[in-house]
Scaffold this motif. Structure first.
Motif, mmCIF file in Angstrom:
data_model
loop_
_atom_site.group_PDB
_atom_site.id
_atom_site.type_symbol
_atom_site.label_atom_id
_atom_site.label_comp_id
_atom_site.label_asym_id
_atom_site.label_seq_id
_atom_site.Cartn_x
_atom_site.Cartn_y
_atom_site.Cartn_z
ATOM 1 N N GLY A 266 0.822 -1.111 0.640
ATOM 2 C CA GLY A 266 -0.175 0.325 -0.108
ATOM 3 C C GLY A 266 0.680 1.151 -0.123
ATOM 4 O O GLY A 266 0.005 2.187 0.242
ATOM 5 N N ALA A 267 2.695 1.052 0.309
ATOM 6 C CA ALA A 267 3.593 2.053 0.647
ATOM 7 C C ALA A 267 3.559 2.381 -1.036
ATOM 8 O O ALA A 267 3.406 1.687 -1.927
ATOM 9 N N PRO A 268 3.238 4.143 -1.746
ATOM 10 C CA PRO A 268 4.663 4.013 -3.296
ATOM 11 C C PRO A 268 5.196 3.478 -3.704
ATOM 12 O O PRO A 268 6.655 3.565 -2.545
ATOM 13 N N ASP A 269 5.706 2.676 -4.862
ATOM 14 C CA ASP A 269 6.814 2.209 -5.827
ATOM 15 C C ASP A 269 7.685 1.666 -4.348
ATOM 16 O O ASP A 269 8.651 0.938 -4.272
ATOM 17 N N VAL A 270 6.425 0.722 -3.089
ATOM 18 C CA VAL A 270 7.371 -0.686 -2.910
ATOM 19 C C VAL A 270 6.164 -1.468 -2.803
ATOM 20 O O VAL A 270 5.406 -1.779 -3.033
ATOM 21 N N TYR A 271 7.333 -2.847 -3.738
ATOM 22 C CA TYR A 271 6.653 -4.702 -3.728
ATOM 23 C C TYR A 271 7.642 -4.709 -2.315
ATOM 24 O O TYR A 271 8.389 -4.657 -1.996
ATOM 25 N N ALA A 272 6.799 -6.013 -2.395
ATOM 26 C CA ALA A 272 6.967 -7.361 -1.653
ATOM 27 C C ALA A 272 6.667 -8.358 -2.522
ATOM 28 O O ALA A 272 6.338 -8.565 -3.366
ATOM 29 N N ALA A 273 7.940 -9.643 -2.109
ATOM 30 C CA ALA A 273 7.819 -11.114 -3.626
ATOM 31 C C ALA A 273 8.325 -11.661 -2.586
ATOM 32 O O ALA A 273 9.453 -11.799 -1.361
ATOM 33 N N GLY A 274 7.969 -13.374 -2.501
ATOM 34 C CA GLY A 274 8.889 -14.508 -1.492
ATOM 35 C C GLY A 274 7.978 -14.851 -0.446
ATOM 36 O O GLY A 274 6.591 -14.139 0.034
ATOM 37 N N ASP A 275 8.596 -15.504 0.322
ATOM 38 C CA ASP A 275 8.103 -16.641 1.761
ATOM 39 C C ASP A 275 7.441 -14.635 2.640
ATOM 40 O O ASP A 275 6.686 -14.777 3.962
ATOM 41 N N VAL A 276 8.142 -13.536 2.105
ATOM 42 C CA VAL A 276 7.842 -12.765 3.712
ATOM 43 C C VAL A 276 6.381 -12.237 2.957
ATOM 44 O O VAL A 276 5.790 -11.810 4.142
ATOM 45 N N THR A 277 5.387 -12.074 2.176
ATOM 46 C CA THR A 277 4.562 -11.732 1.956
ATOM 47 C C THR A 277 3.446 -13.305 2.066
ATOM 48 O O THR A 277 2.307 -12.847 2.483
#
Ligand SMILES: Cc1cc2nc3c(=O)[nH]c(=O)nc-3n(C[C@H](O)[C@H](O)[C@H](O)COP(=O)(O)OP(=O)(O)OC[C@H]3O[C@@H](n4cnc5c(N)ncnc54)[C@H](O)[C@@H]3O)c2cc1C
Length: 409
Positions: A266-277
């Protein structure tokens, strides 16, 4: 463009590679607590002395130089400022980003049972540094207790048994590999582990510990009062997403960092991937997420589609299994199983579609099952033996988009 990637695991490394291919000019920085790039799937081979540290690396040795990527190993991100678009590292260094990927993976969960969290001879198995510590202590250990009989617990058991250690495995479910296999599939592995000397305590929980004055646990006390003497304990009772320090405006943390279909937080230009999601806990999915997030960070609009196609491959003592989709049938599902001396297959059919499959022994036709599950193709009315289906049985796609089978009536 300044790209910052937190994590040099399956997701982070795939993302770095993908960004470099899509953007030849941008600056890429990868930060990792790990001091060395390594495959977690191979840690058991380190425990068994089959591989040294160097041979756990899954990237080319010159990956960072070749791709002009600045790698900061051995440092952890401690704080995010999603308004100022900065990341603060544990040495105080501040990195500015235009696009940020959080790919920090997960940490072993040590339950608050007895002194498991305080003792000095209790380990999780997640990082190379864990495996190094386990290997060192195992040099002098004879009796090793492992809590949890999922893939990580059995990996640890397998690696240590290869070096002649006596291993006891405590599992609160009534079978081993409860998330991956049904009872029949799991029993084959249990037998092989037992033949090699492992002792299982199924349907049992660790309830307490006996700790000596050197802060070493000398016995695990089970919930029926039985005491298992031990020189060390490995806890493989699940993981928690590595979200420490990732709190920031717009970032929602539930079981993991929440992302939309494009793997954006939900933060601009911040993505997440892998087990952390928390979306999945396996290597190929982490890589796919890293790739998808990276393409989106570079301006494409790519949906992450493998979201629910959970797949596990298991290989112990030369017996291979693959399970795709769901393992536990729901009420109303049709379950079809087939077994011979070498192979076991079981499929769950829900409303005319395949919800999950277990293949053990011969997994050569795994592709068709993955395809049927991922695309939720109807198999209603198929006359052919379901375990003999292959891609040649597709006739084509009807005008309404449904698949037509050659052998369907
Ligand atoms: C023992 C074991 C066996 C496994 N076997 C299999 C298998 O056979 N098949 C399979 O598909 N999957 C397997 N897995 C799961 C697979 O390894 C993971 O799904 C995969 O590694 C997830 O990749 P990731 O990039 O999300 O996280 P990770 O690989 O955990 O990488 C996370 C990265 O983030 C870094 N990091 C963490 N916190 C910070 C921070 N604050 N700042 C900077 N960097 C940070 C870490 O140092 C690391 O580099 C296994 C896992 C384990 C532990």
């Amino acid at each position: 463009m300044e790209y910052v990637i937190l994590g040099a695991g399956a997701a982070g490394m795939k993302a770095a590679d993908t960004i470099r291919k899509a953007d030849k000019e941008g600056n890429i920085t990868v930060v990792s607590t790990d001091t060395q790039v390594h495959s977690r799937c191979m840690l058991h081979k380190y425990l068994s002395y089959e591989r040294d540290e160097q041979h756990l690396n899954f990237a080319d040795e010159d990956f960072f130089e070749k791709n002009r990527i600045c790698w900061i190993p051995g440092k952890s991100a401690e704080k995010l400022d999603t308004k100022e678009k900065t990341v603060t590292l544990d040495d105080g260094k501040i990195l500015r980003y235009d696009r940020l990927l959080i790919a920090t993976g997960a940490e072993s969960f040590i339950p608050p049972v007895g002194n498991l969290r305080e003792a000095e001879n209790v380990f999780g198995l997640r990082h190379l540094r864990d495996a190094q510590a386990i290997r060192k202590m195992a040099e002098k250990a004879e009796n090793i207790v492992i809590i949890g009989s999922g893939l990580v617990g059995l990996d640890a058991a397998y690696g240590l048994m290869e070096t002649g250690k006596k291993v006891s495995i405590v599992e609160m479910a009534g079978q081993i590999l409860p998330v991956q296999l049904d009872k029949t599939g799991a029993a084959e592995y249990q037998k092989r582990f037992e033949d090699a000397g492992a002792v299982f305590y199924l349907g049992r929980k660790g309830a307490d510990t006996v700790m000596n004055s050197e802060k070493k646990i000398t016995a695990l006390v089970l919930d029926n009062g039985e005491q298992l003497p031990c020189d060390m304990i490995i806890v493989a009772a699940g993981v928690r997403s590595a979200v420490a320090g990732m709190e920031g405006e717009g970032i929602v943390i539930d079981r993991g960092i929440q992302v939309n279909g494009y793997l954006q937080t939900g933060a601009p230009d911040v993505y997440a991937a892998g087990d952390v999601t928390g979306l999945s806990g396996i290597w190929p999915n982490a890589q796919k997420q890293g790739e998808t997030a990276a393409l989106n960070m570079c301006g494409s609009k790519v949906l992450y589609e493998d979201r629910y196609a959970l797949k596990n491959t298991i290989n112990f003592f030369g017996l291979v299994s693959m399970c795709v989709g769901e393992i536990i049938p729901k009420e109303g599902d049709i379950v079809i199983a087939r077994e011979d001396s070498q192979n076991y297959k079981r499929v769950i059919i829900r409303e005319g579609k395949v919800a999950g499959v277990i293949l053990q022994g011969d997994i050569s036709h795994a592709g068709i099952w993955q395809y049927l599950i991922k695309n939720q193709i109807s198999i209603s009315g198929i006359e052919k033996d379901i375990f003999d289906l292959n891609f040649g049985d597709f006739y084509g796609i009807k005008a309404n988009g449904e698949y037509q089978w050659k052998t369907a009536y």
